[in-house]
Write a protein that holds these residues in place. Sequence first.
Motif, PDB file in Angstrom:
ATOM      1  N   MET A   1      24.403  42.677  34.382  1.00  0.00           N
ATOM      2  CA  MET A   1      23.821  43.932  34.611  1.00  0.00           C
ATOM      3  C   MET A   1      24.230  44.438  35.973  1.00  0.00           C
ATOM      4  O   MET A   1      24.573  43.658  36.743  1.00  0.00           O
ATOM      5  CB  MET A   1      22.162  43.938  34.615  1.00  0.00           C
ATOM      6  N   ALA A   2      24.515  45.886  35.767  1.00  0.00           N
ATOM      7  CA  ALA A   2      25.303  46.671  37.153  1.00  0.00           C
ATOM      8  C   ALA A   2      24.133  46.272  38.259  1.00  0.00           C
ATOM      9  O   ALA A   2      22.851  46.602  37.913  1.00  0.00           O
ATOM     10  CB  ALA A   2      25.705  47.750  36.777  1.00  0.00           C
ATOM     11  N   LYS A   3      24.846  46.508  39.458  1.00  0.00           N
ATOM     12  CA  LYS A   3      23.925  46.496  40.611  1.00  0.00           C
ATOM     13  C   LYS A   3      24.561  47.453  41.742  1.00  0.00           C
ATOM     14  O   LYS A   3      25.909  47.674  41.653  1.00  0.00           O
ATOM     15  CB  LYS A   3      23.914  45.168  41.348  1.00  0.00           C
ATOM     16  N   CYS A   4      23.818  48.196  42.293  1.00  0.00           N
ATOM     17  CA  CYS A   4      24.399  49.281  43.174  1.00  0.00           C
ATOM     18  C   CYS A   4      25.200  48.564  44.384  1.00  0.00           C
ATOM     19  O   CYS A   4      24.493  47.787  44.885  1.00  0.00           O
ATOM     20  CB  CYS A   4      23.123  50.254  43.750  1.00  0.00           C
ATOM     21  N   ILE A   6      25.920  49.889  46.963  1.00  0.00           N
ATOM     22  CA  ILE A   6      25.173  50.539  48.519  1.00  0.00           C
ATOM     23  C   ILE A   6      23.905  49.771  48.764  1.00  0.00           C
ATOM     24  O   ILE A   6      24.051  49.058  50.059  1.00  0.00           O
ATOM     25  CB  ILE A   6      25.288  52.098  48.546  1.00  0.00           C
ATOM     26  N   CYS A   7      22.809  49.813  47.951  1.00  0.00           N
ATOM     27  CA  CYS A   7      21.593  49.316  48.313  1.00  0.00           C
ATOM     28  C   CYS A   7      21.189  48.129  47.340  1.00  0.00           C
ATOM     29  O   CYS A   7      20.109  47.820  47.574  1.00  0.00           O
ATOM     30  CB  CYS A   7      20.568  50.541  48.177  1.00  0.00           C
ATOM     31  N   GLN A   8      22.128  47.766  46.861  1.00  0.00           N
ATOM     32  CA  GLN A   8      22.107  46.319  46.022  1.00  0.00           C
ATOM     33  C   GLN A   8      20.728  46.285  45.234  1.00  0.00           C
ATOM     34  O   GLN A   8      20.012  45.420  44.915  1.00  0.00           O
ATOM     35  CB  GLN A   8      21.673  45.211  47.111  1.00  0.00           C
ATOM     36  N   ARG A   9      20.514  47.518  44.692  1.00  0.00           N
ATOM     37  CA  ARG A   9      19.562  47.646  43.649  1.00  0.00           C
ATOM     38  C   ARG A   9      19.753  47.133  42.357  1.00  0.00           C
ATOM     39  O   ARG A   9      21.057  47.405  41.831  1.00  0.00           O
ATOM     40  CB  ARG A   9      18.991  49.235  43.462  1.00  0.00           C
ATOM     41  N   GLY A  10      18.833  46.360  41.575  1.00  0.00           N
ATOM     42  CA  GLY A  10      19.311  45.871  40.351  1.00  0.00           C
ATOM     43  C   GLY A  10      18.427  45.743  39.349  1.00  0.00           C
ATOM     44  O   GLY A  10      17.189  46.667  39.812  1.00  0.00           O
ATOM     45  N   ALA A  11      18.033  44.902  38.400  1.00  0.00           N
ATOM     46  CA  ALA A  11      17.438  45.137  37.390  1.00  0.00           C
ATOM     47  C   ALA A  11      15.873  44.518  37.897  1.00  0.00           C
ATOM     48  O   ALA A  11      15.799  43.650  38.846  1.00  0.00           O
ATOM     49  CB  ALA A  11      17.688  44.605  36.137  1.00  0.00           C
ATOM     50  N   HIS A  12      14.775  45.088  37.377  1.00  0.00           N
ATOM     51  CA  HIS A  12      13.333  44.552  37.701  1.00  0.00           C
ATOM     52  C   HIS A  12      12.910  43.775  36.508  1.00  0.00           C
ATOM     53  O   HIS A  12      13.018  44.269  35.271  1.00  0.00           O
ATOM     54  CB  HIS A  12      12.419  45.424  38.075  1.00  0.00           C
ATOM     55  N   PHE A  13      12.031  42.935  36.630  1.00  0.00           N
ATOM     56  CA  PHE A  13      11.576  42.027  35.762  1.00  0.00           C
ATOM     57  C   PHE A  13      10.160  41.988  35.639  1.00  0.00           C
ATOM     58  O   PHE A  13       9.496  42.042  36.935  1.00  0.00           O
ATOM     59  CB  PHE A  13      11.983  40.605  35.683  1.00  0.00           C
ATOM     60  N   GLY A  14       9.458  41.844  34.641  1.00  0.00           N
ATOM     61  CA  GLY A  14       7.896  41.692  34.575  1.00  0.00           C
ATOM     62  C   GLY A  14       7.510  41.536  33.181  1.00  0.00           C
ATOM     63  O   GLY A  14       8.101  40.537  32.439  1.00  0.00           O
ATOM     64  N   ASN A  15       6.267  41.588  32.822  1.00  0.00           N
ATOM     65  CA  ASN A  15       5.323  41.614  31.655  1.00  0.00           C
ATOM     66  C   ASN A  15       5.087  42.564  30.819  1.00  0.00           C
ATOM     67  O   ASN A  15       4.524  43.736  31.470  1.00  0.00           O
ATOM     68  CB  ASN A  15       4.299  40.593  31.753  1.00  0.00           C
TER      69      ASN A  15
END
Length: 61
Positions: A1-4, A6-15
């Motif tokens: 998955m791609a990550k920014c 600049i700000c290192q924003r990536g995917a979020h995981f949950g339920n």
Amino acid sequence: MAKCVICQRGAHFGNNVSHSHRRSNKMWSNNVKSVRVNVNGQAKKMYVCTSCLKSGLVERA
């Protein structure tokens, strides 16, 4: 998955929680685009999130 870059924003995981309260895994992907960016006067292709593009942290080539 791609990550920014600049700000290192990536995917979020949950339920995922159903009406009967059964849980299964869920992934939220962020809004990351592959754009050409000016880095030290040269064009370079990077993954940048749209919030960094909109805020002007990155100069497009």
